[in-house]
Design a protein around this motif. Structure first.
Motif, mmCIF file in Angstrom:
data_model
loop_
_atom_site.group_PDB
_atom_site.id
_atom_site.type_symbol
_atom_site.label_atom_id
_atom_site.label_comp_id
_atom_site.label_asym_id
_atom_site.label_seq_id
_atom_site.Cartn_x
_atom_site.Cartn_y
_atom_site.Cartn_z
ATOM 1 N N ALA A 30 16.902 -78.134 -55.117
ATOM 2 C CA ALA A 30 16.353 -77.606 -56.376
ATOM 3 C C ALA A 30 15.308 -76.566 -56.036
ATOM 4 N N GLU A 31 15.215 -75.553 -56.890
ATOM 5 C CA GLU A 31 14.232 -74.499 -56.658
ATOM 6 C C GLU A 31 13.099 -74.620 -57.659
ATOM 7 N N LEU A 32 11.919 -74.303 -57.185
ATOM 8 C CA LEU A 32 10.770 -74.220 -58.086
ATOM 9 C C LEU A 32 10.546 -72.731 -58.330
ATOM 10 N N ALA A 33 10.763 -72.308 -59.569
ATOM 11 C CA ALA A 33 10.728 -70.877 -59.865
ATOM 12 C C ALA A 33 9.324 -70.388 -60.174
ATOM 13 N N ALA A 34 9.045 -69.141 -59.809
ATOM 14 C CA ALA A 34 7.749 -68.542 -60.121
ATOM 15 C C ALA A 34 7.663 -68.336 -61.632
ATOM 16 N N PRO A 35 6.574 -68.790 -62.240
ATOM 17 C CA PRO A 35 6.462 -68.689 -63.694
ATOM 18 C C PRO A 35 5.983 -67.297 -64.144
ATOM 19 N N ARG A 93 7.563 -85.534 -49.149
ATOM 20 C CA ARG A 93 7.648 -86.993 -49.030
ATOM 21 C C ARG A 93 8.389 -87.599 -50.219
ATOM 22 N N LEU A 94 8.109 -87.077 -51.404
ATOM 23 C CA LEU A 94 8.828 -87.585 -52.585
ATOM 24 C C LEU A 94 10.323 -87.320 -52.442
ATOM 25 N N ALA A 95 10.662 -86.212 -51.810
ATOM 26 C CA ALA A 95 12.072 -85.882 -51.607
ATOM 27 C C ALA A 95 12.712 -86.770 -50.533
ATOM 28 N N GLY A 96 11.873 -87.528 -49.790
ATOM 29 C CA GLY A 96 12.431 -88.483 -48.826
ATOM 30 C C GLY A 96 11.936 -88.355 -47.393
ATOM 31 N N ALA A 97 11.220 -87.262 -47.082
ATOM 32 C CA ALA A 97 10.706 -87.107 -45.721
ATOM 33 C C ALA A 97 9.614 -88.138 -45.476
ATOM 34 N N PRO A 98 9.423 -88.646 -44.252
ATOM 35 C CA PRO A 98 10.181 -88.327 -43.052
ATOM 36 C C PRO A 98 11.372 -89.256 -42.819
ATOM 37 N N ILE A 124 11.117 -82.728 -57.736
ATOM 38 C CA ILE A 124 11.042 -81.489 -58.517
ATOM 39 C C ILE A 124 10.187 -81.703 -59.771
ATOM 40 N N LYS A 125 10.307 -82.894 -60.367
ATOM 41 C CA LYS A 125 9.439 -83.227 -61.516
ATOM 42 C C LYS A 125 7.975 -83.116 -61.133
ATOM 43 N N ASN A 126 7.677 -83.718 -59.993
ATOM 44 C CA ASN A 126 6.297 -83.704 -59.518
ATOM 45 C C ASN A 126 5.830 -82.278 -59.257
ATOM 46 N N ALA A 127 6.692 -81.467 -58.621
ATOM 47 C CA ALA A 127 6.320 -80.081 -58.297
ATOM 48 C C ALA A 127 6.070 -79.287 -59.572
#
Lengths: 505, 505
Positions: B414-419, B437-442, B480-483
């Motif tokens: 997912a991309e976080l777009a510039a607003p 980390r939320l995405a699963g790393a590490p 992505i929600k968090n971002a």
């Protein structure tokens, strides 16, 4: 993260859960971090990690399980959550910044709610020991300790109280002070402790005569009825933070001054005391070895009392030698009762008890200035104190017709004989306590030590220095063996050790 | 006291037993005291107290049970025993007295043997934090940490090593530094850590390419064979005291300088390093916010190195922005491999890696003074570094034919777009790590963040600022929600928050 619940059926003393190392890593939490248990009113629990719990499962300690409901749920959702603010305040203390009243309250509240780990508690007491606290902080600490526990509010005043710093064996004076004060119309709700490393605490002594476990409400009722009580503080929820602090201080053998002060005064504040006398035993082998230290401690206690609206007076007492001639529950109670019944008994006990009771009688307005001791002696001599103690015993559920001859020390007895003629030149308090404990004190009522010879007294070879009593034969054997291997009392001219010429082959 | 044994089948991490409160009182021991288990080579155990164990019974944790023999005995005799001397030495530190080398060794030895309780450990780290340690004490602490663990002794010298203080995301440089150094004939046995609060540690990265768990002996063998290793230090018993210290420091969020220094240098000392380069990322959001603090830390590290017979050089590096454009295991490995294969990649990664490798090449005598970086670049450009990494991968049991195109990030993206249009004016390292980390790393190799726009770059509205990768769809959703709820990257002119007029009813 949703995990299967494995109830652990072990008490942790705190809300705690155990995560598998893998799960902890995925959640991003370490041992000592907190997680919130979602869908369960967001209960916060401290995390342990380890391999005793399989991945995908969370081990839930008993307190946590109980909080989750009658039946532990099959799965729970966990989210990492931040540490309580208190941990930041403890860090602030480490960085030498003063705390606000609100911050100190938060720390104490988290402590009482078992929301601080042992590591956090240890950091708090270590920092308190190293940096100390300002008078403001000590006042706030004391107020926080009072407000986070149960309080007794009496309708009539003044309320009298008495405390001893401890450190001297045989200090059975509360059994005399409380009835003397109460017999003169003053209220004295005395909560006291059991011995942990000593041979008998006041609560252990009173328990020989009557039950000592009462709630705050019961303490109030009995005090209002007969003027006084002598109970075990541990049965109440008065200043519960104290117990948590001791848990961290004891293993480190530290007693930060700020917490020593707050601990004493919080217990007095929680029972609504207006006038308090504090016994500070001073001398070699006590907690306060010199007069200067004793005076400093006394000034601090008096100042803290003023801040809290309590009148405090301190009495520096001689602590290098036991009070009276007995150490151990039954022996001490017998000695105290005999004084109350007959005025016969050791001068050290009569003088100290009436001295401290006299101060309270003056503070409470029952006696004119400088006439308290006189009134205390008169109360003792007239039998009023004995009658009052009987009333208290009865109110606490004991037998009021008890006399000193009913209280018998253990049937197993042994004497430690003087190995030479001469004066007693050294007397080791700590060894006396050790021997009494080996004989079974404080758990075995009848166990203890009768002191035949105190410091300065003359003894003939073969006469007893001490007599050891025990309820159990094998404990007596241990105690006498120990006493003989290292005399607790030294007689002038006695051979301390014989060093023989040994040929090493 | 003889008690019935109840094996607890729980690991305590220490030799521990649980006594009923009554029995503890009779024995005269508190929680945190020690008892000796008689007739069992006098094993010493730490006491817990509670009511989960009936009176007359002692609960014995697993480690203790195992030590008692194949089958736990039915009863054991307990005697109270004193605390280890270390506890007295910790008290001495609190009282601002300096410790001797022997005393520090004792503390560390008891720590490694799990003979100190959490309270005692916490008191040690708190006191270290408050009082600090002299240079002598830090040296003794480091030596004690080395000597109480496993050591690797190489037959040839010099041994090179590299360490990063940490605090900057995407710092994959060890994957380049180690092969560059080893390709020039120097030995570099690099032990590293896994991420705990970060998105990927060096050990997590290397694990994408090959196994990383090796014993000290295996590390020696592989290093002697191919010149270098990149392994996980946690699989060895090198400087085990470090782990114990972290256990107490982490919950308090303190990192006493003395222990930071000792921890780094003990691990280097234990592998027999002669020349060490230390990367000190400096800047906002790192562990070392200012150059002055960085220089002070560097001087302390160099001095400690001298005392231990190691040459140490420190490199202050820019840490306010990630190294390269990737954060997370697979993404970082792919980026590093691509640089090794093609010399194509972010300047920040190439410059930093060759800079640090160059220092080591000079220190080890492979390059003349001021020619290290040149040689490092040449080693990279010529493909020698890539070949060396392949040798290391093969020696550690991985596939040496791997190329960067084999390493694929997670399939969910997912991309976080510039607003808005504008320059990137703020870049929050910590938020990038949080999102990774939320995405699963590490734990999920494929999870991480690709940084499309770094600080100072220009972006058009709708263009991606970051691309998030995940192995699992639901984790991508969370990330992505968090971002989106709190942008990790701020574009000049972007609306930070819209405050609406709300009518409260």
């Amino acid at each position: 993260m949703e995990l299967k619940v494995q109830p652990l059926q072990i008490k942790a003393g705190k809300y705690k859960v155990v995560l598998n190392t893998e799960d902890a890593r995925e959640l991003g939490v370490h041992a000592g971090d907190r997680v919130q248990l979602k869908d369960h009113s967001y209960l916060t629990a401290i995390v342990e990690t380890g391999d005793m719990i399989p991945a995908g499962t969370v081990g839930v300690y008993q307190e946590c399980c109980e909080k989750l409901g009658k039946v532990c749920p099959l799965t729970i959702k966990l989210v990492p959550t931040s540490r309580p603010n208190s941990v930041g305040f403890i860090k602030k203390m480490m960085d030498r910044q003063k705390l606000t009243q609100e911050e100190i309250y938060q720390i104490i509240q988290d402590m009482v709610r078992e929301n601080l780990t042992e590591i956090e508690l240890a950091a708090f007491v270590t920092t308190s020991y190293i940096h100390g606290m300002t008078s403001d902080e000590v006042e706030w600490l004391t107020r926080a300790m009072i407000d986070t526990g149960e309080k007794i509010e009496f309708d009539t005043h003044p309320i009298m109280d008495k405390h001893s710093i401890g450190g001297v064996p045989g200090n059975k004076i509360s059994l005399l002070v409380v009835p003397i004060v109460a017999a003169n119309g003053l209220l004295i709700p005395k909560t006291s402790s059991r011995a942990i490393t000593g041979a008998a605490g006041t609560a252990d002594l009173m328990e020989v005569l009557a039950p000592v476990e009462f709630t705050a409400e019961e303490i109030k009722t009995i005090t209002e009825k007969v003027g006084g009580v002598i109970t075990w503080g541990g049965a109440t929820n008065i200043a519960p933070a104290d117990d948590r602090l001791i848990r961290a201080e004891y293993p480190l053998s530290i007693d930060p001054r700020s917490q020593l002060l707050a601990s004493i005064m919080a217990k007095k504040g929680a029972v609504g005391a207006d006038c308090v006398v504090i016994d500070i035993p001073t001398g070699i082998g006590t907690k306060v070895p010199t007069m200067d230290e004793g005076k400093k401690l006394a000034r601090d206690l008096i100042e803290l009392g003023e801040r809290l609206g309590m009148k405090v007076e301190c009495a520096m007492t001689y602590g290098a030698s036991p009070v009276g001639r007995t150490v151990g529950p039954a022996l001490e109670v017998r000695e105290a009762l005999k004084v109350l019944e007959t005025m016969q008994g050791p001068n050290s006990l009569i003088e100290k008890s009436t001295g401290l009771a006299g101060i309270l009688l003056e503070m409470g307005g029952a006696a004119a200035r400088d006439h308290g001791k006189e009134l205390a002696m008169e109360t003792l001599r007239s039998g009023k104190a004995l009658n009052k103690l009987k009333e208290i015993i009865e109110a606490q559920g004991g037998n009021p017709n008890v006399t000193h001859t009913d209280i018998n020390p253990g049937e197993h007895r042994a004497e430690l004989a003087a190995p030479a003629d001469g004066y007693v030149i050294e007397f080791n308090n700590k060894r006396i306590v050790e021997i009494a404990r080996l004989a079974g004190a404080p758990t075995d009522d009848g166990a203890g030590v009768w002191i035949n010879k105190k410091k300065g007294e003359i003894v003939k070879r073969g006469e007893p220095l001490i007599t050891i009593f025990a309820d159990k034969g094998w404990k007596l054997t241990n105690a006498i063996k120990n006493a003989e291997s290292d005399y607790p009392i030294i007689v002038e001219g006695m051979l301390l050790e014989r060093v023989q010429s040994v040929r090493v082959i």
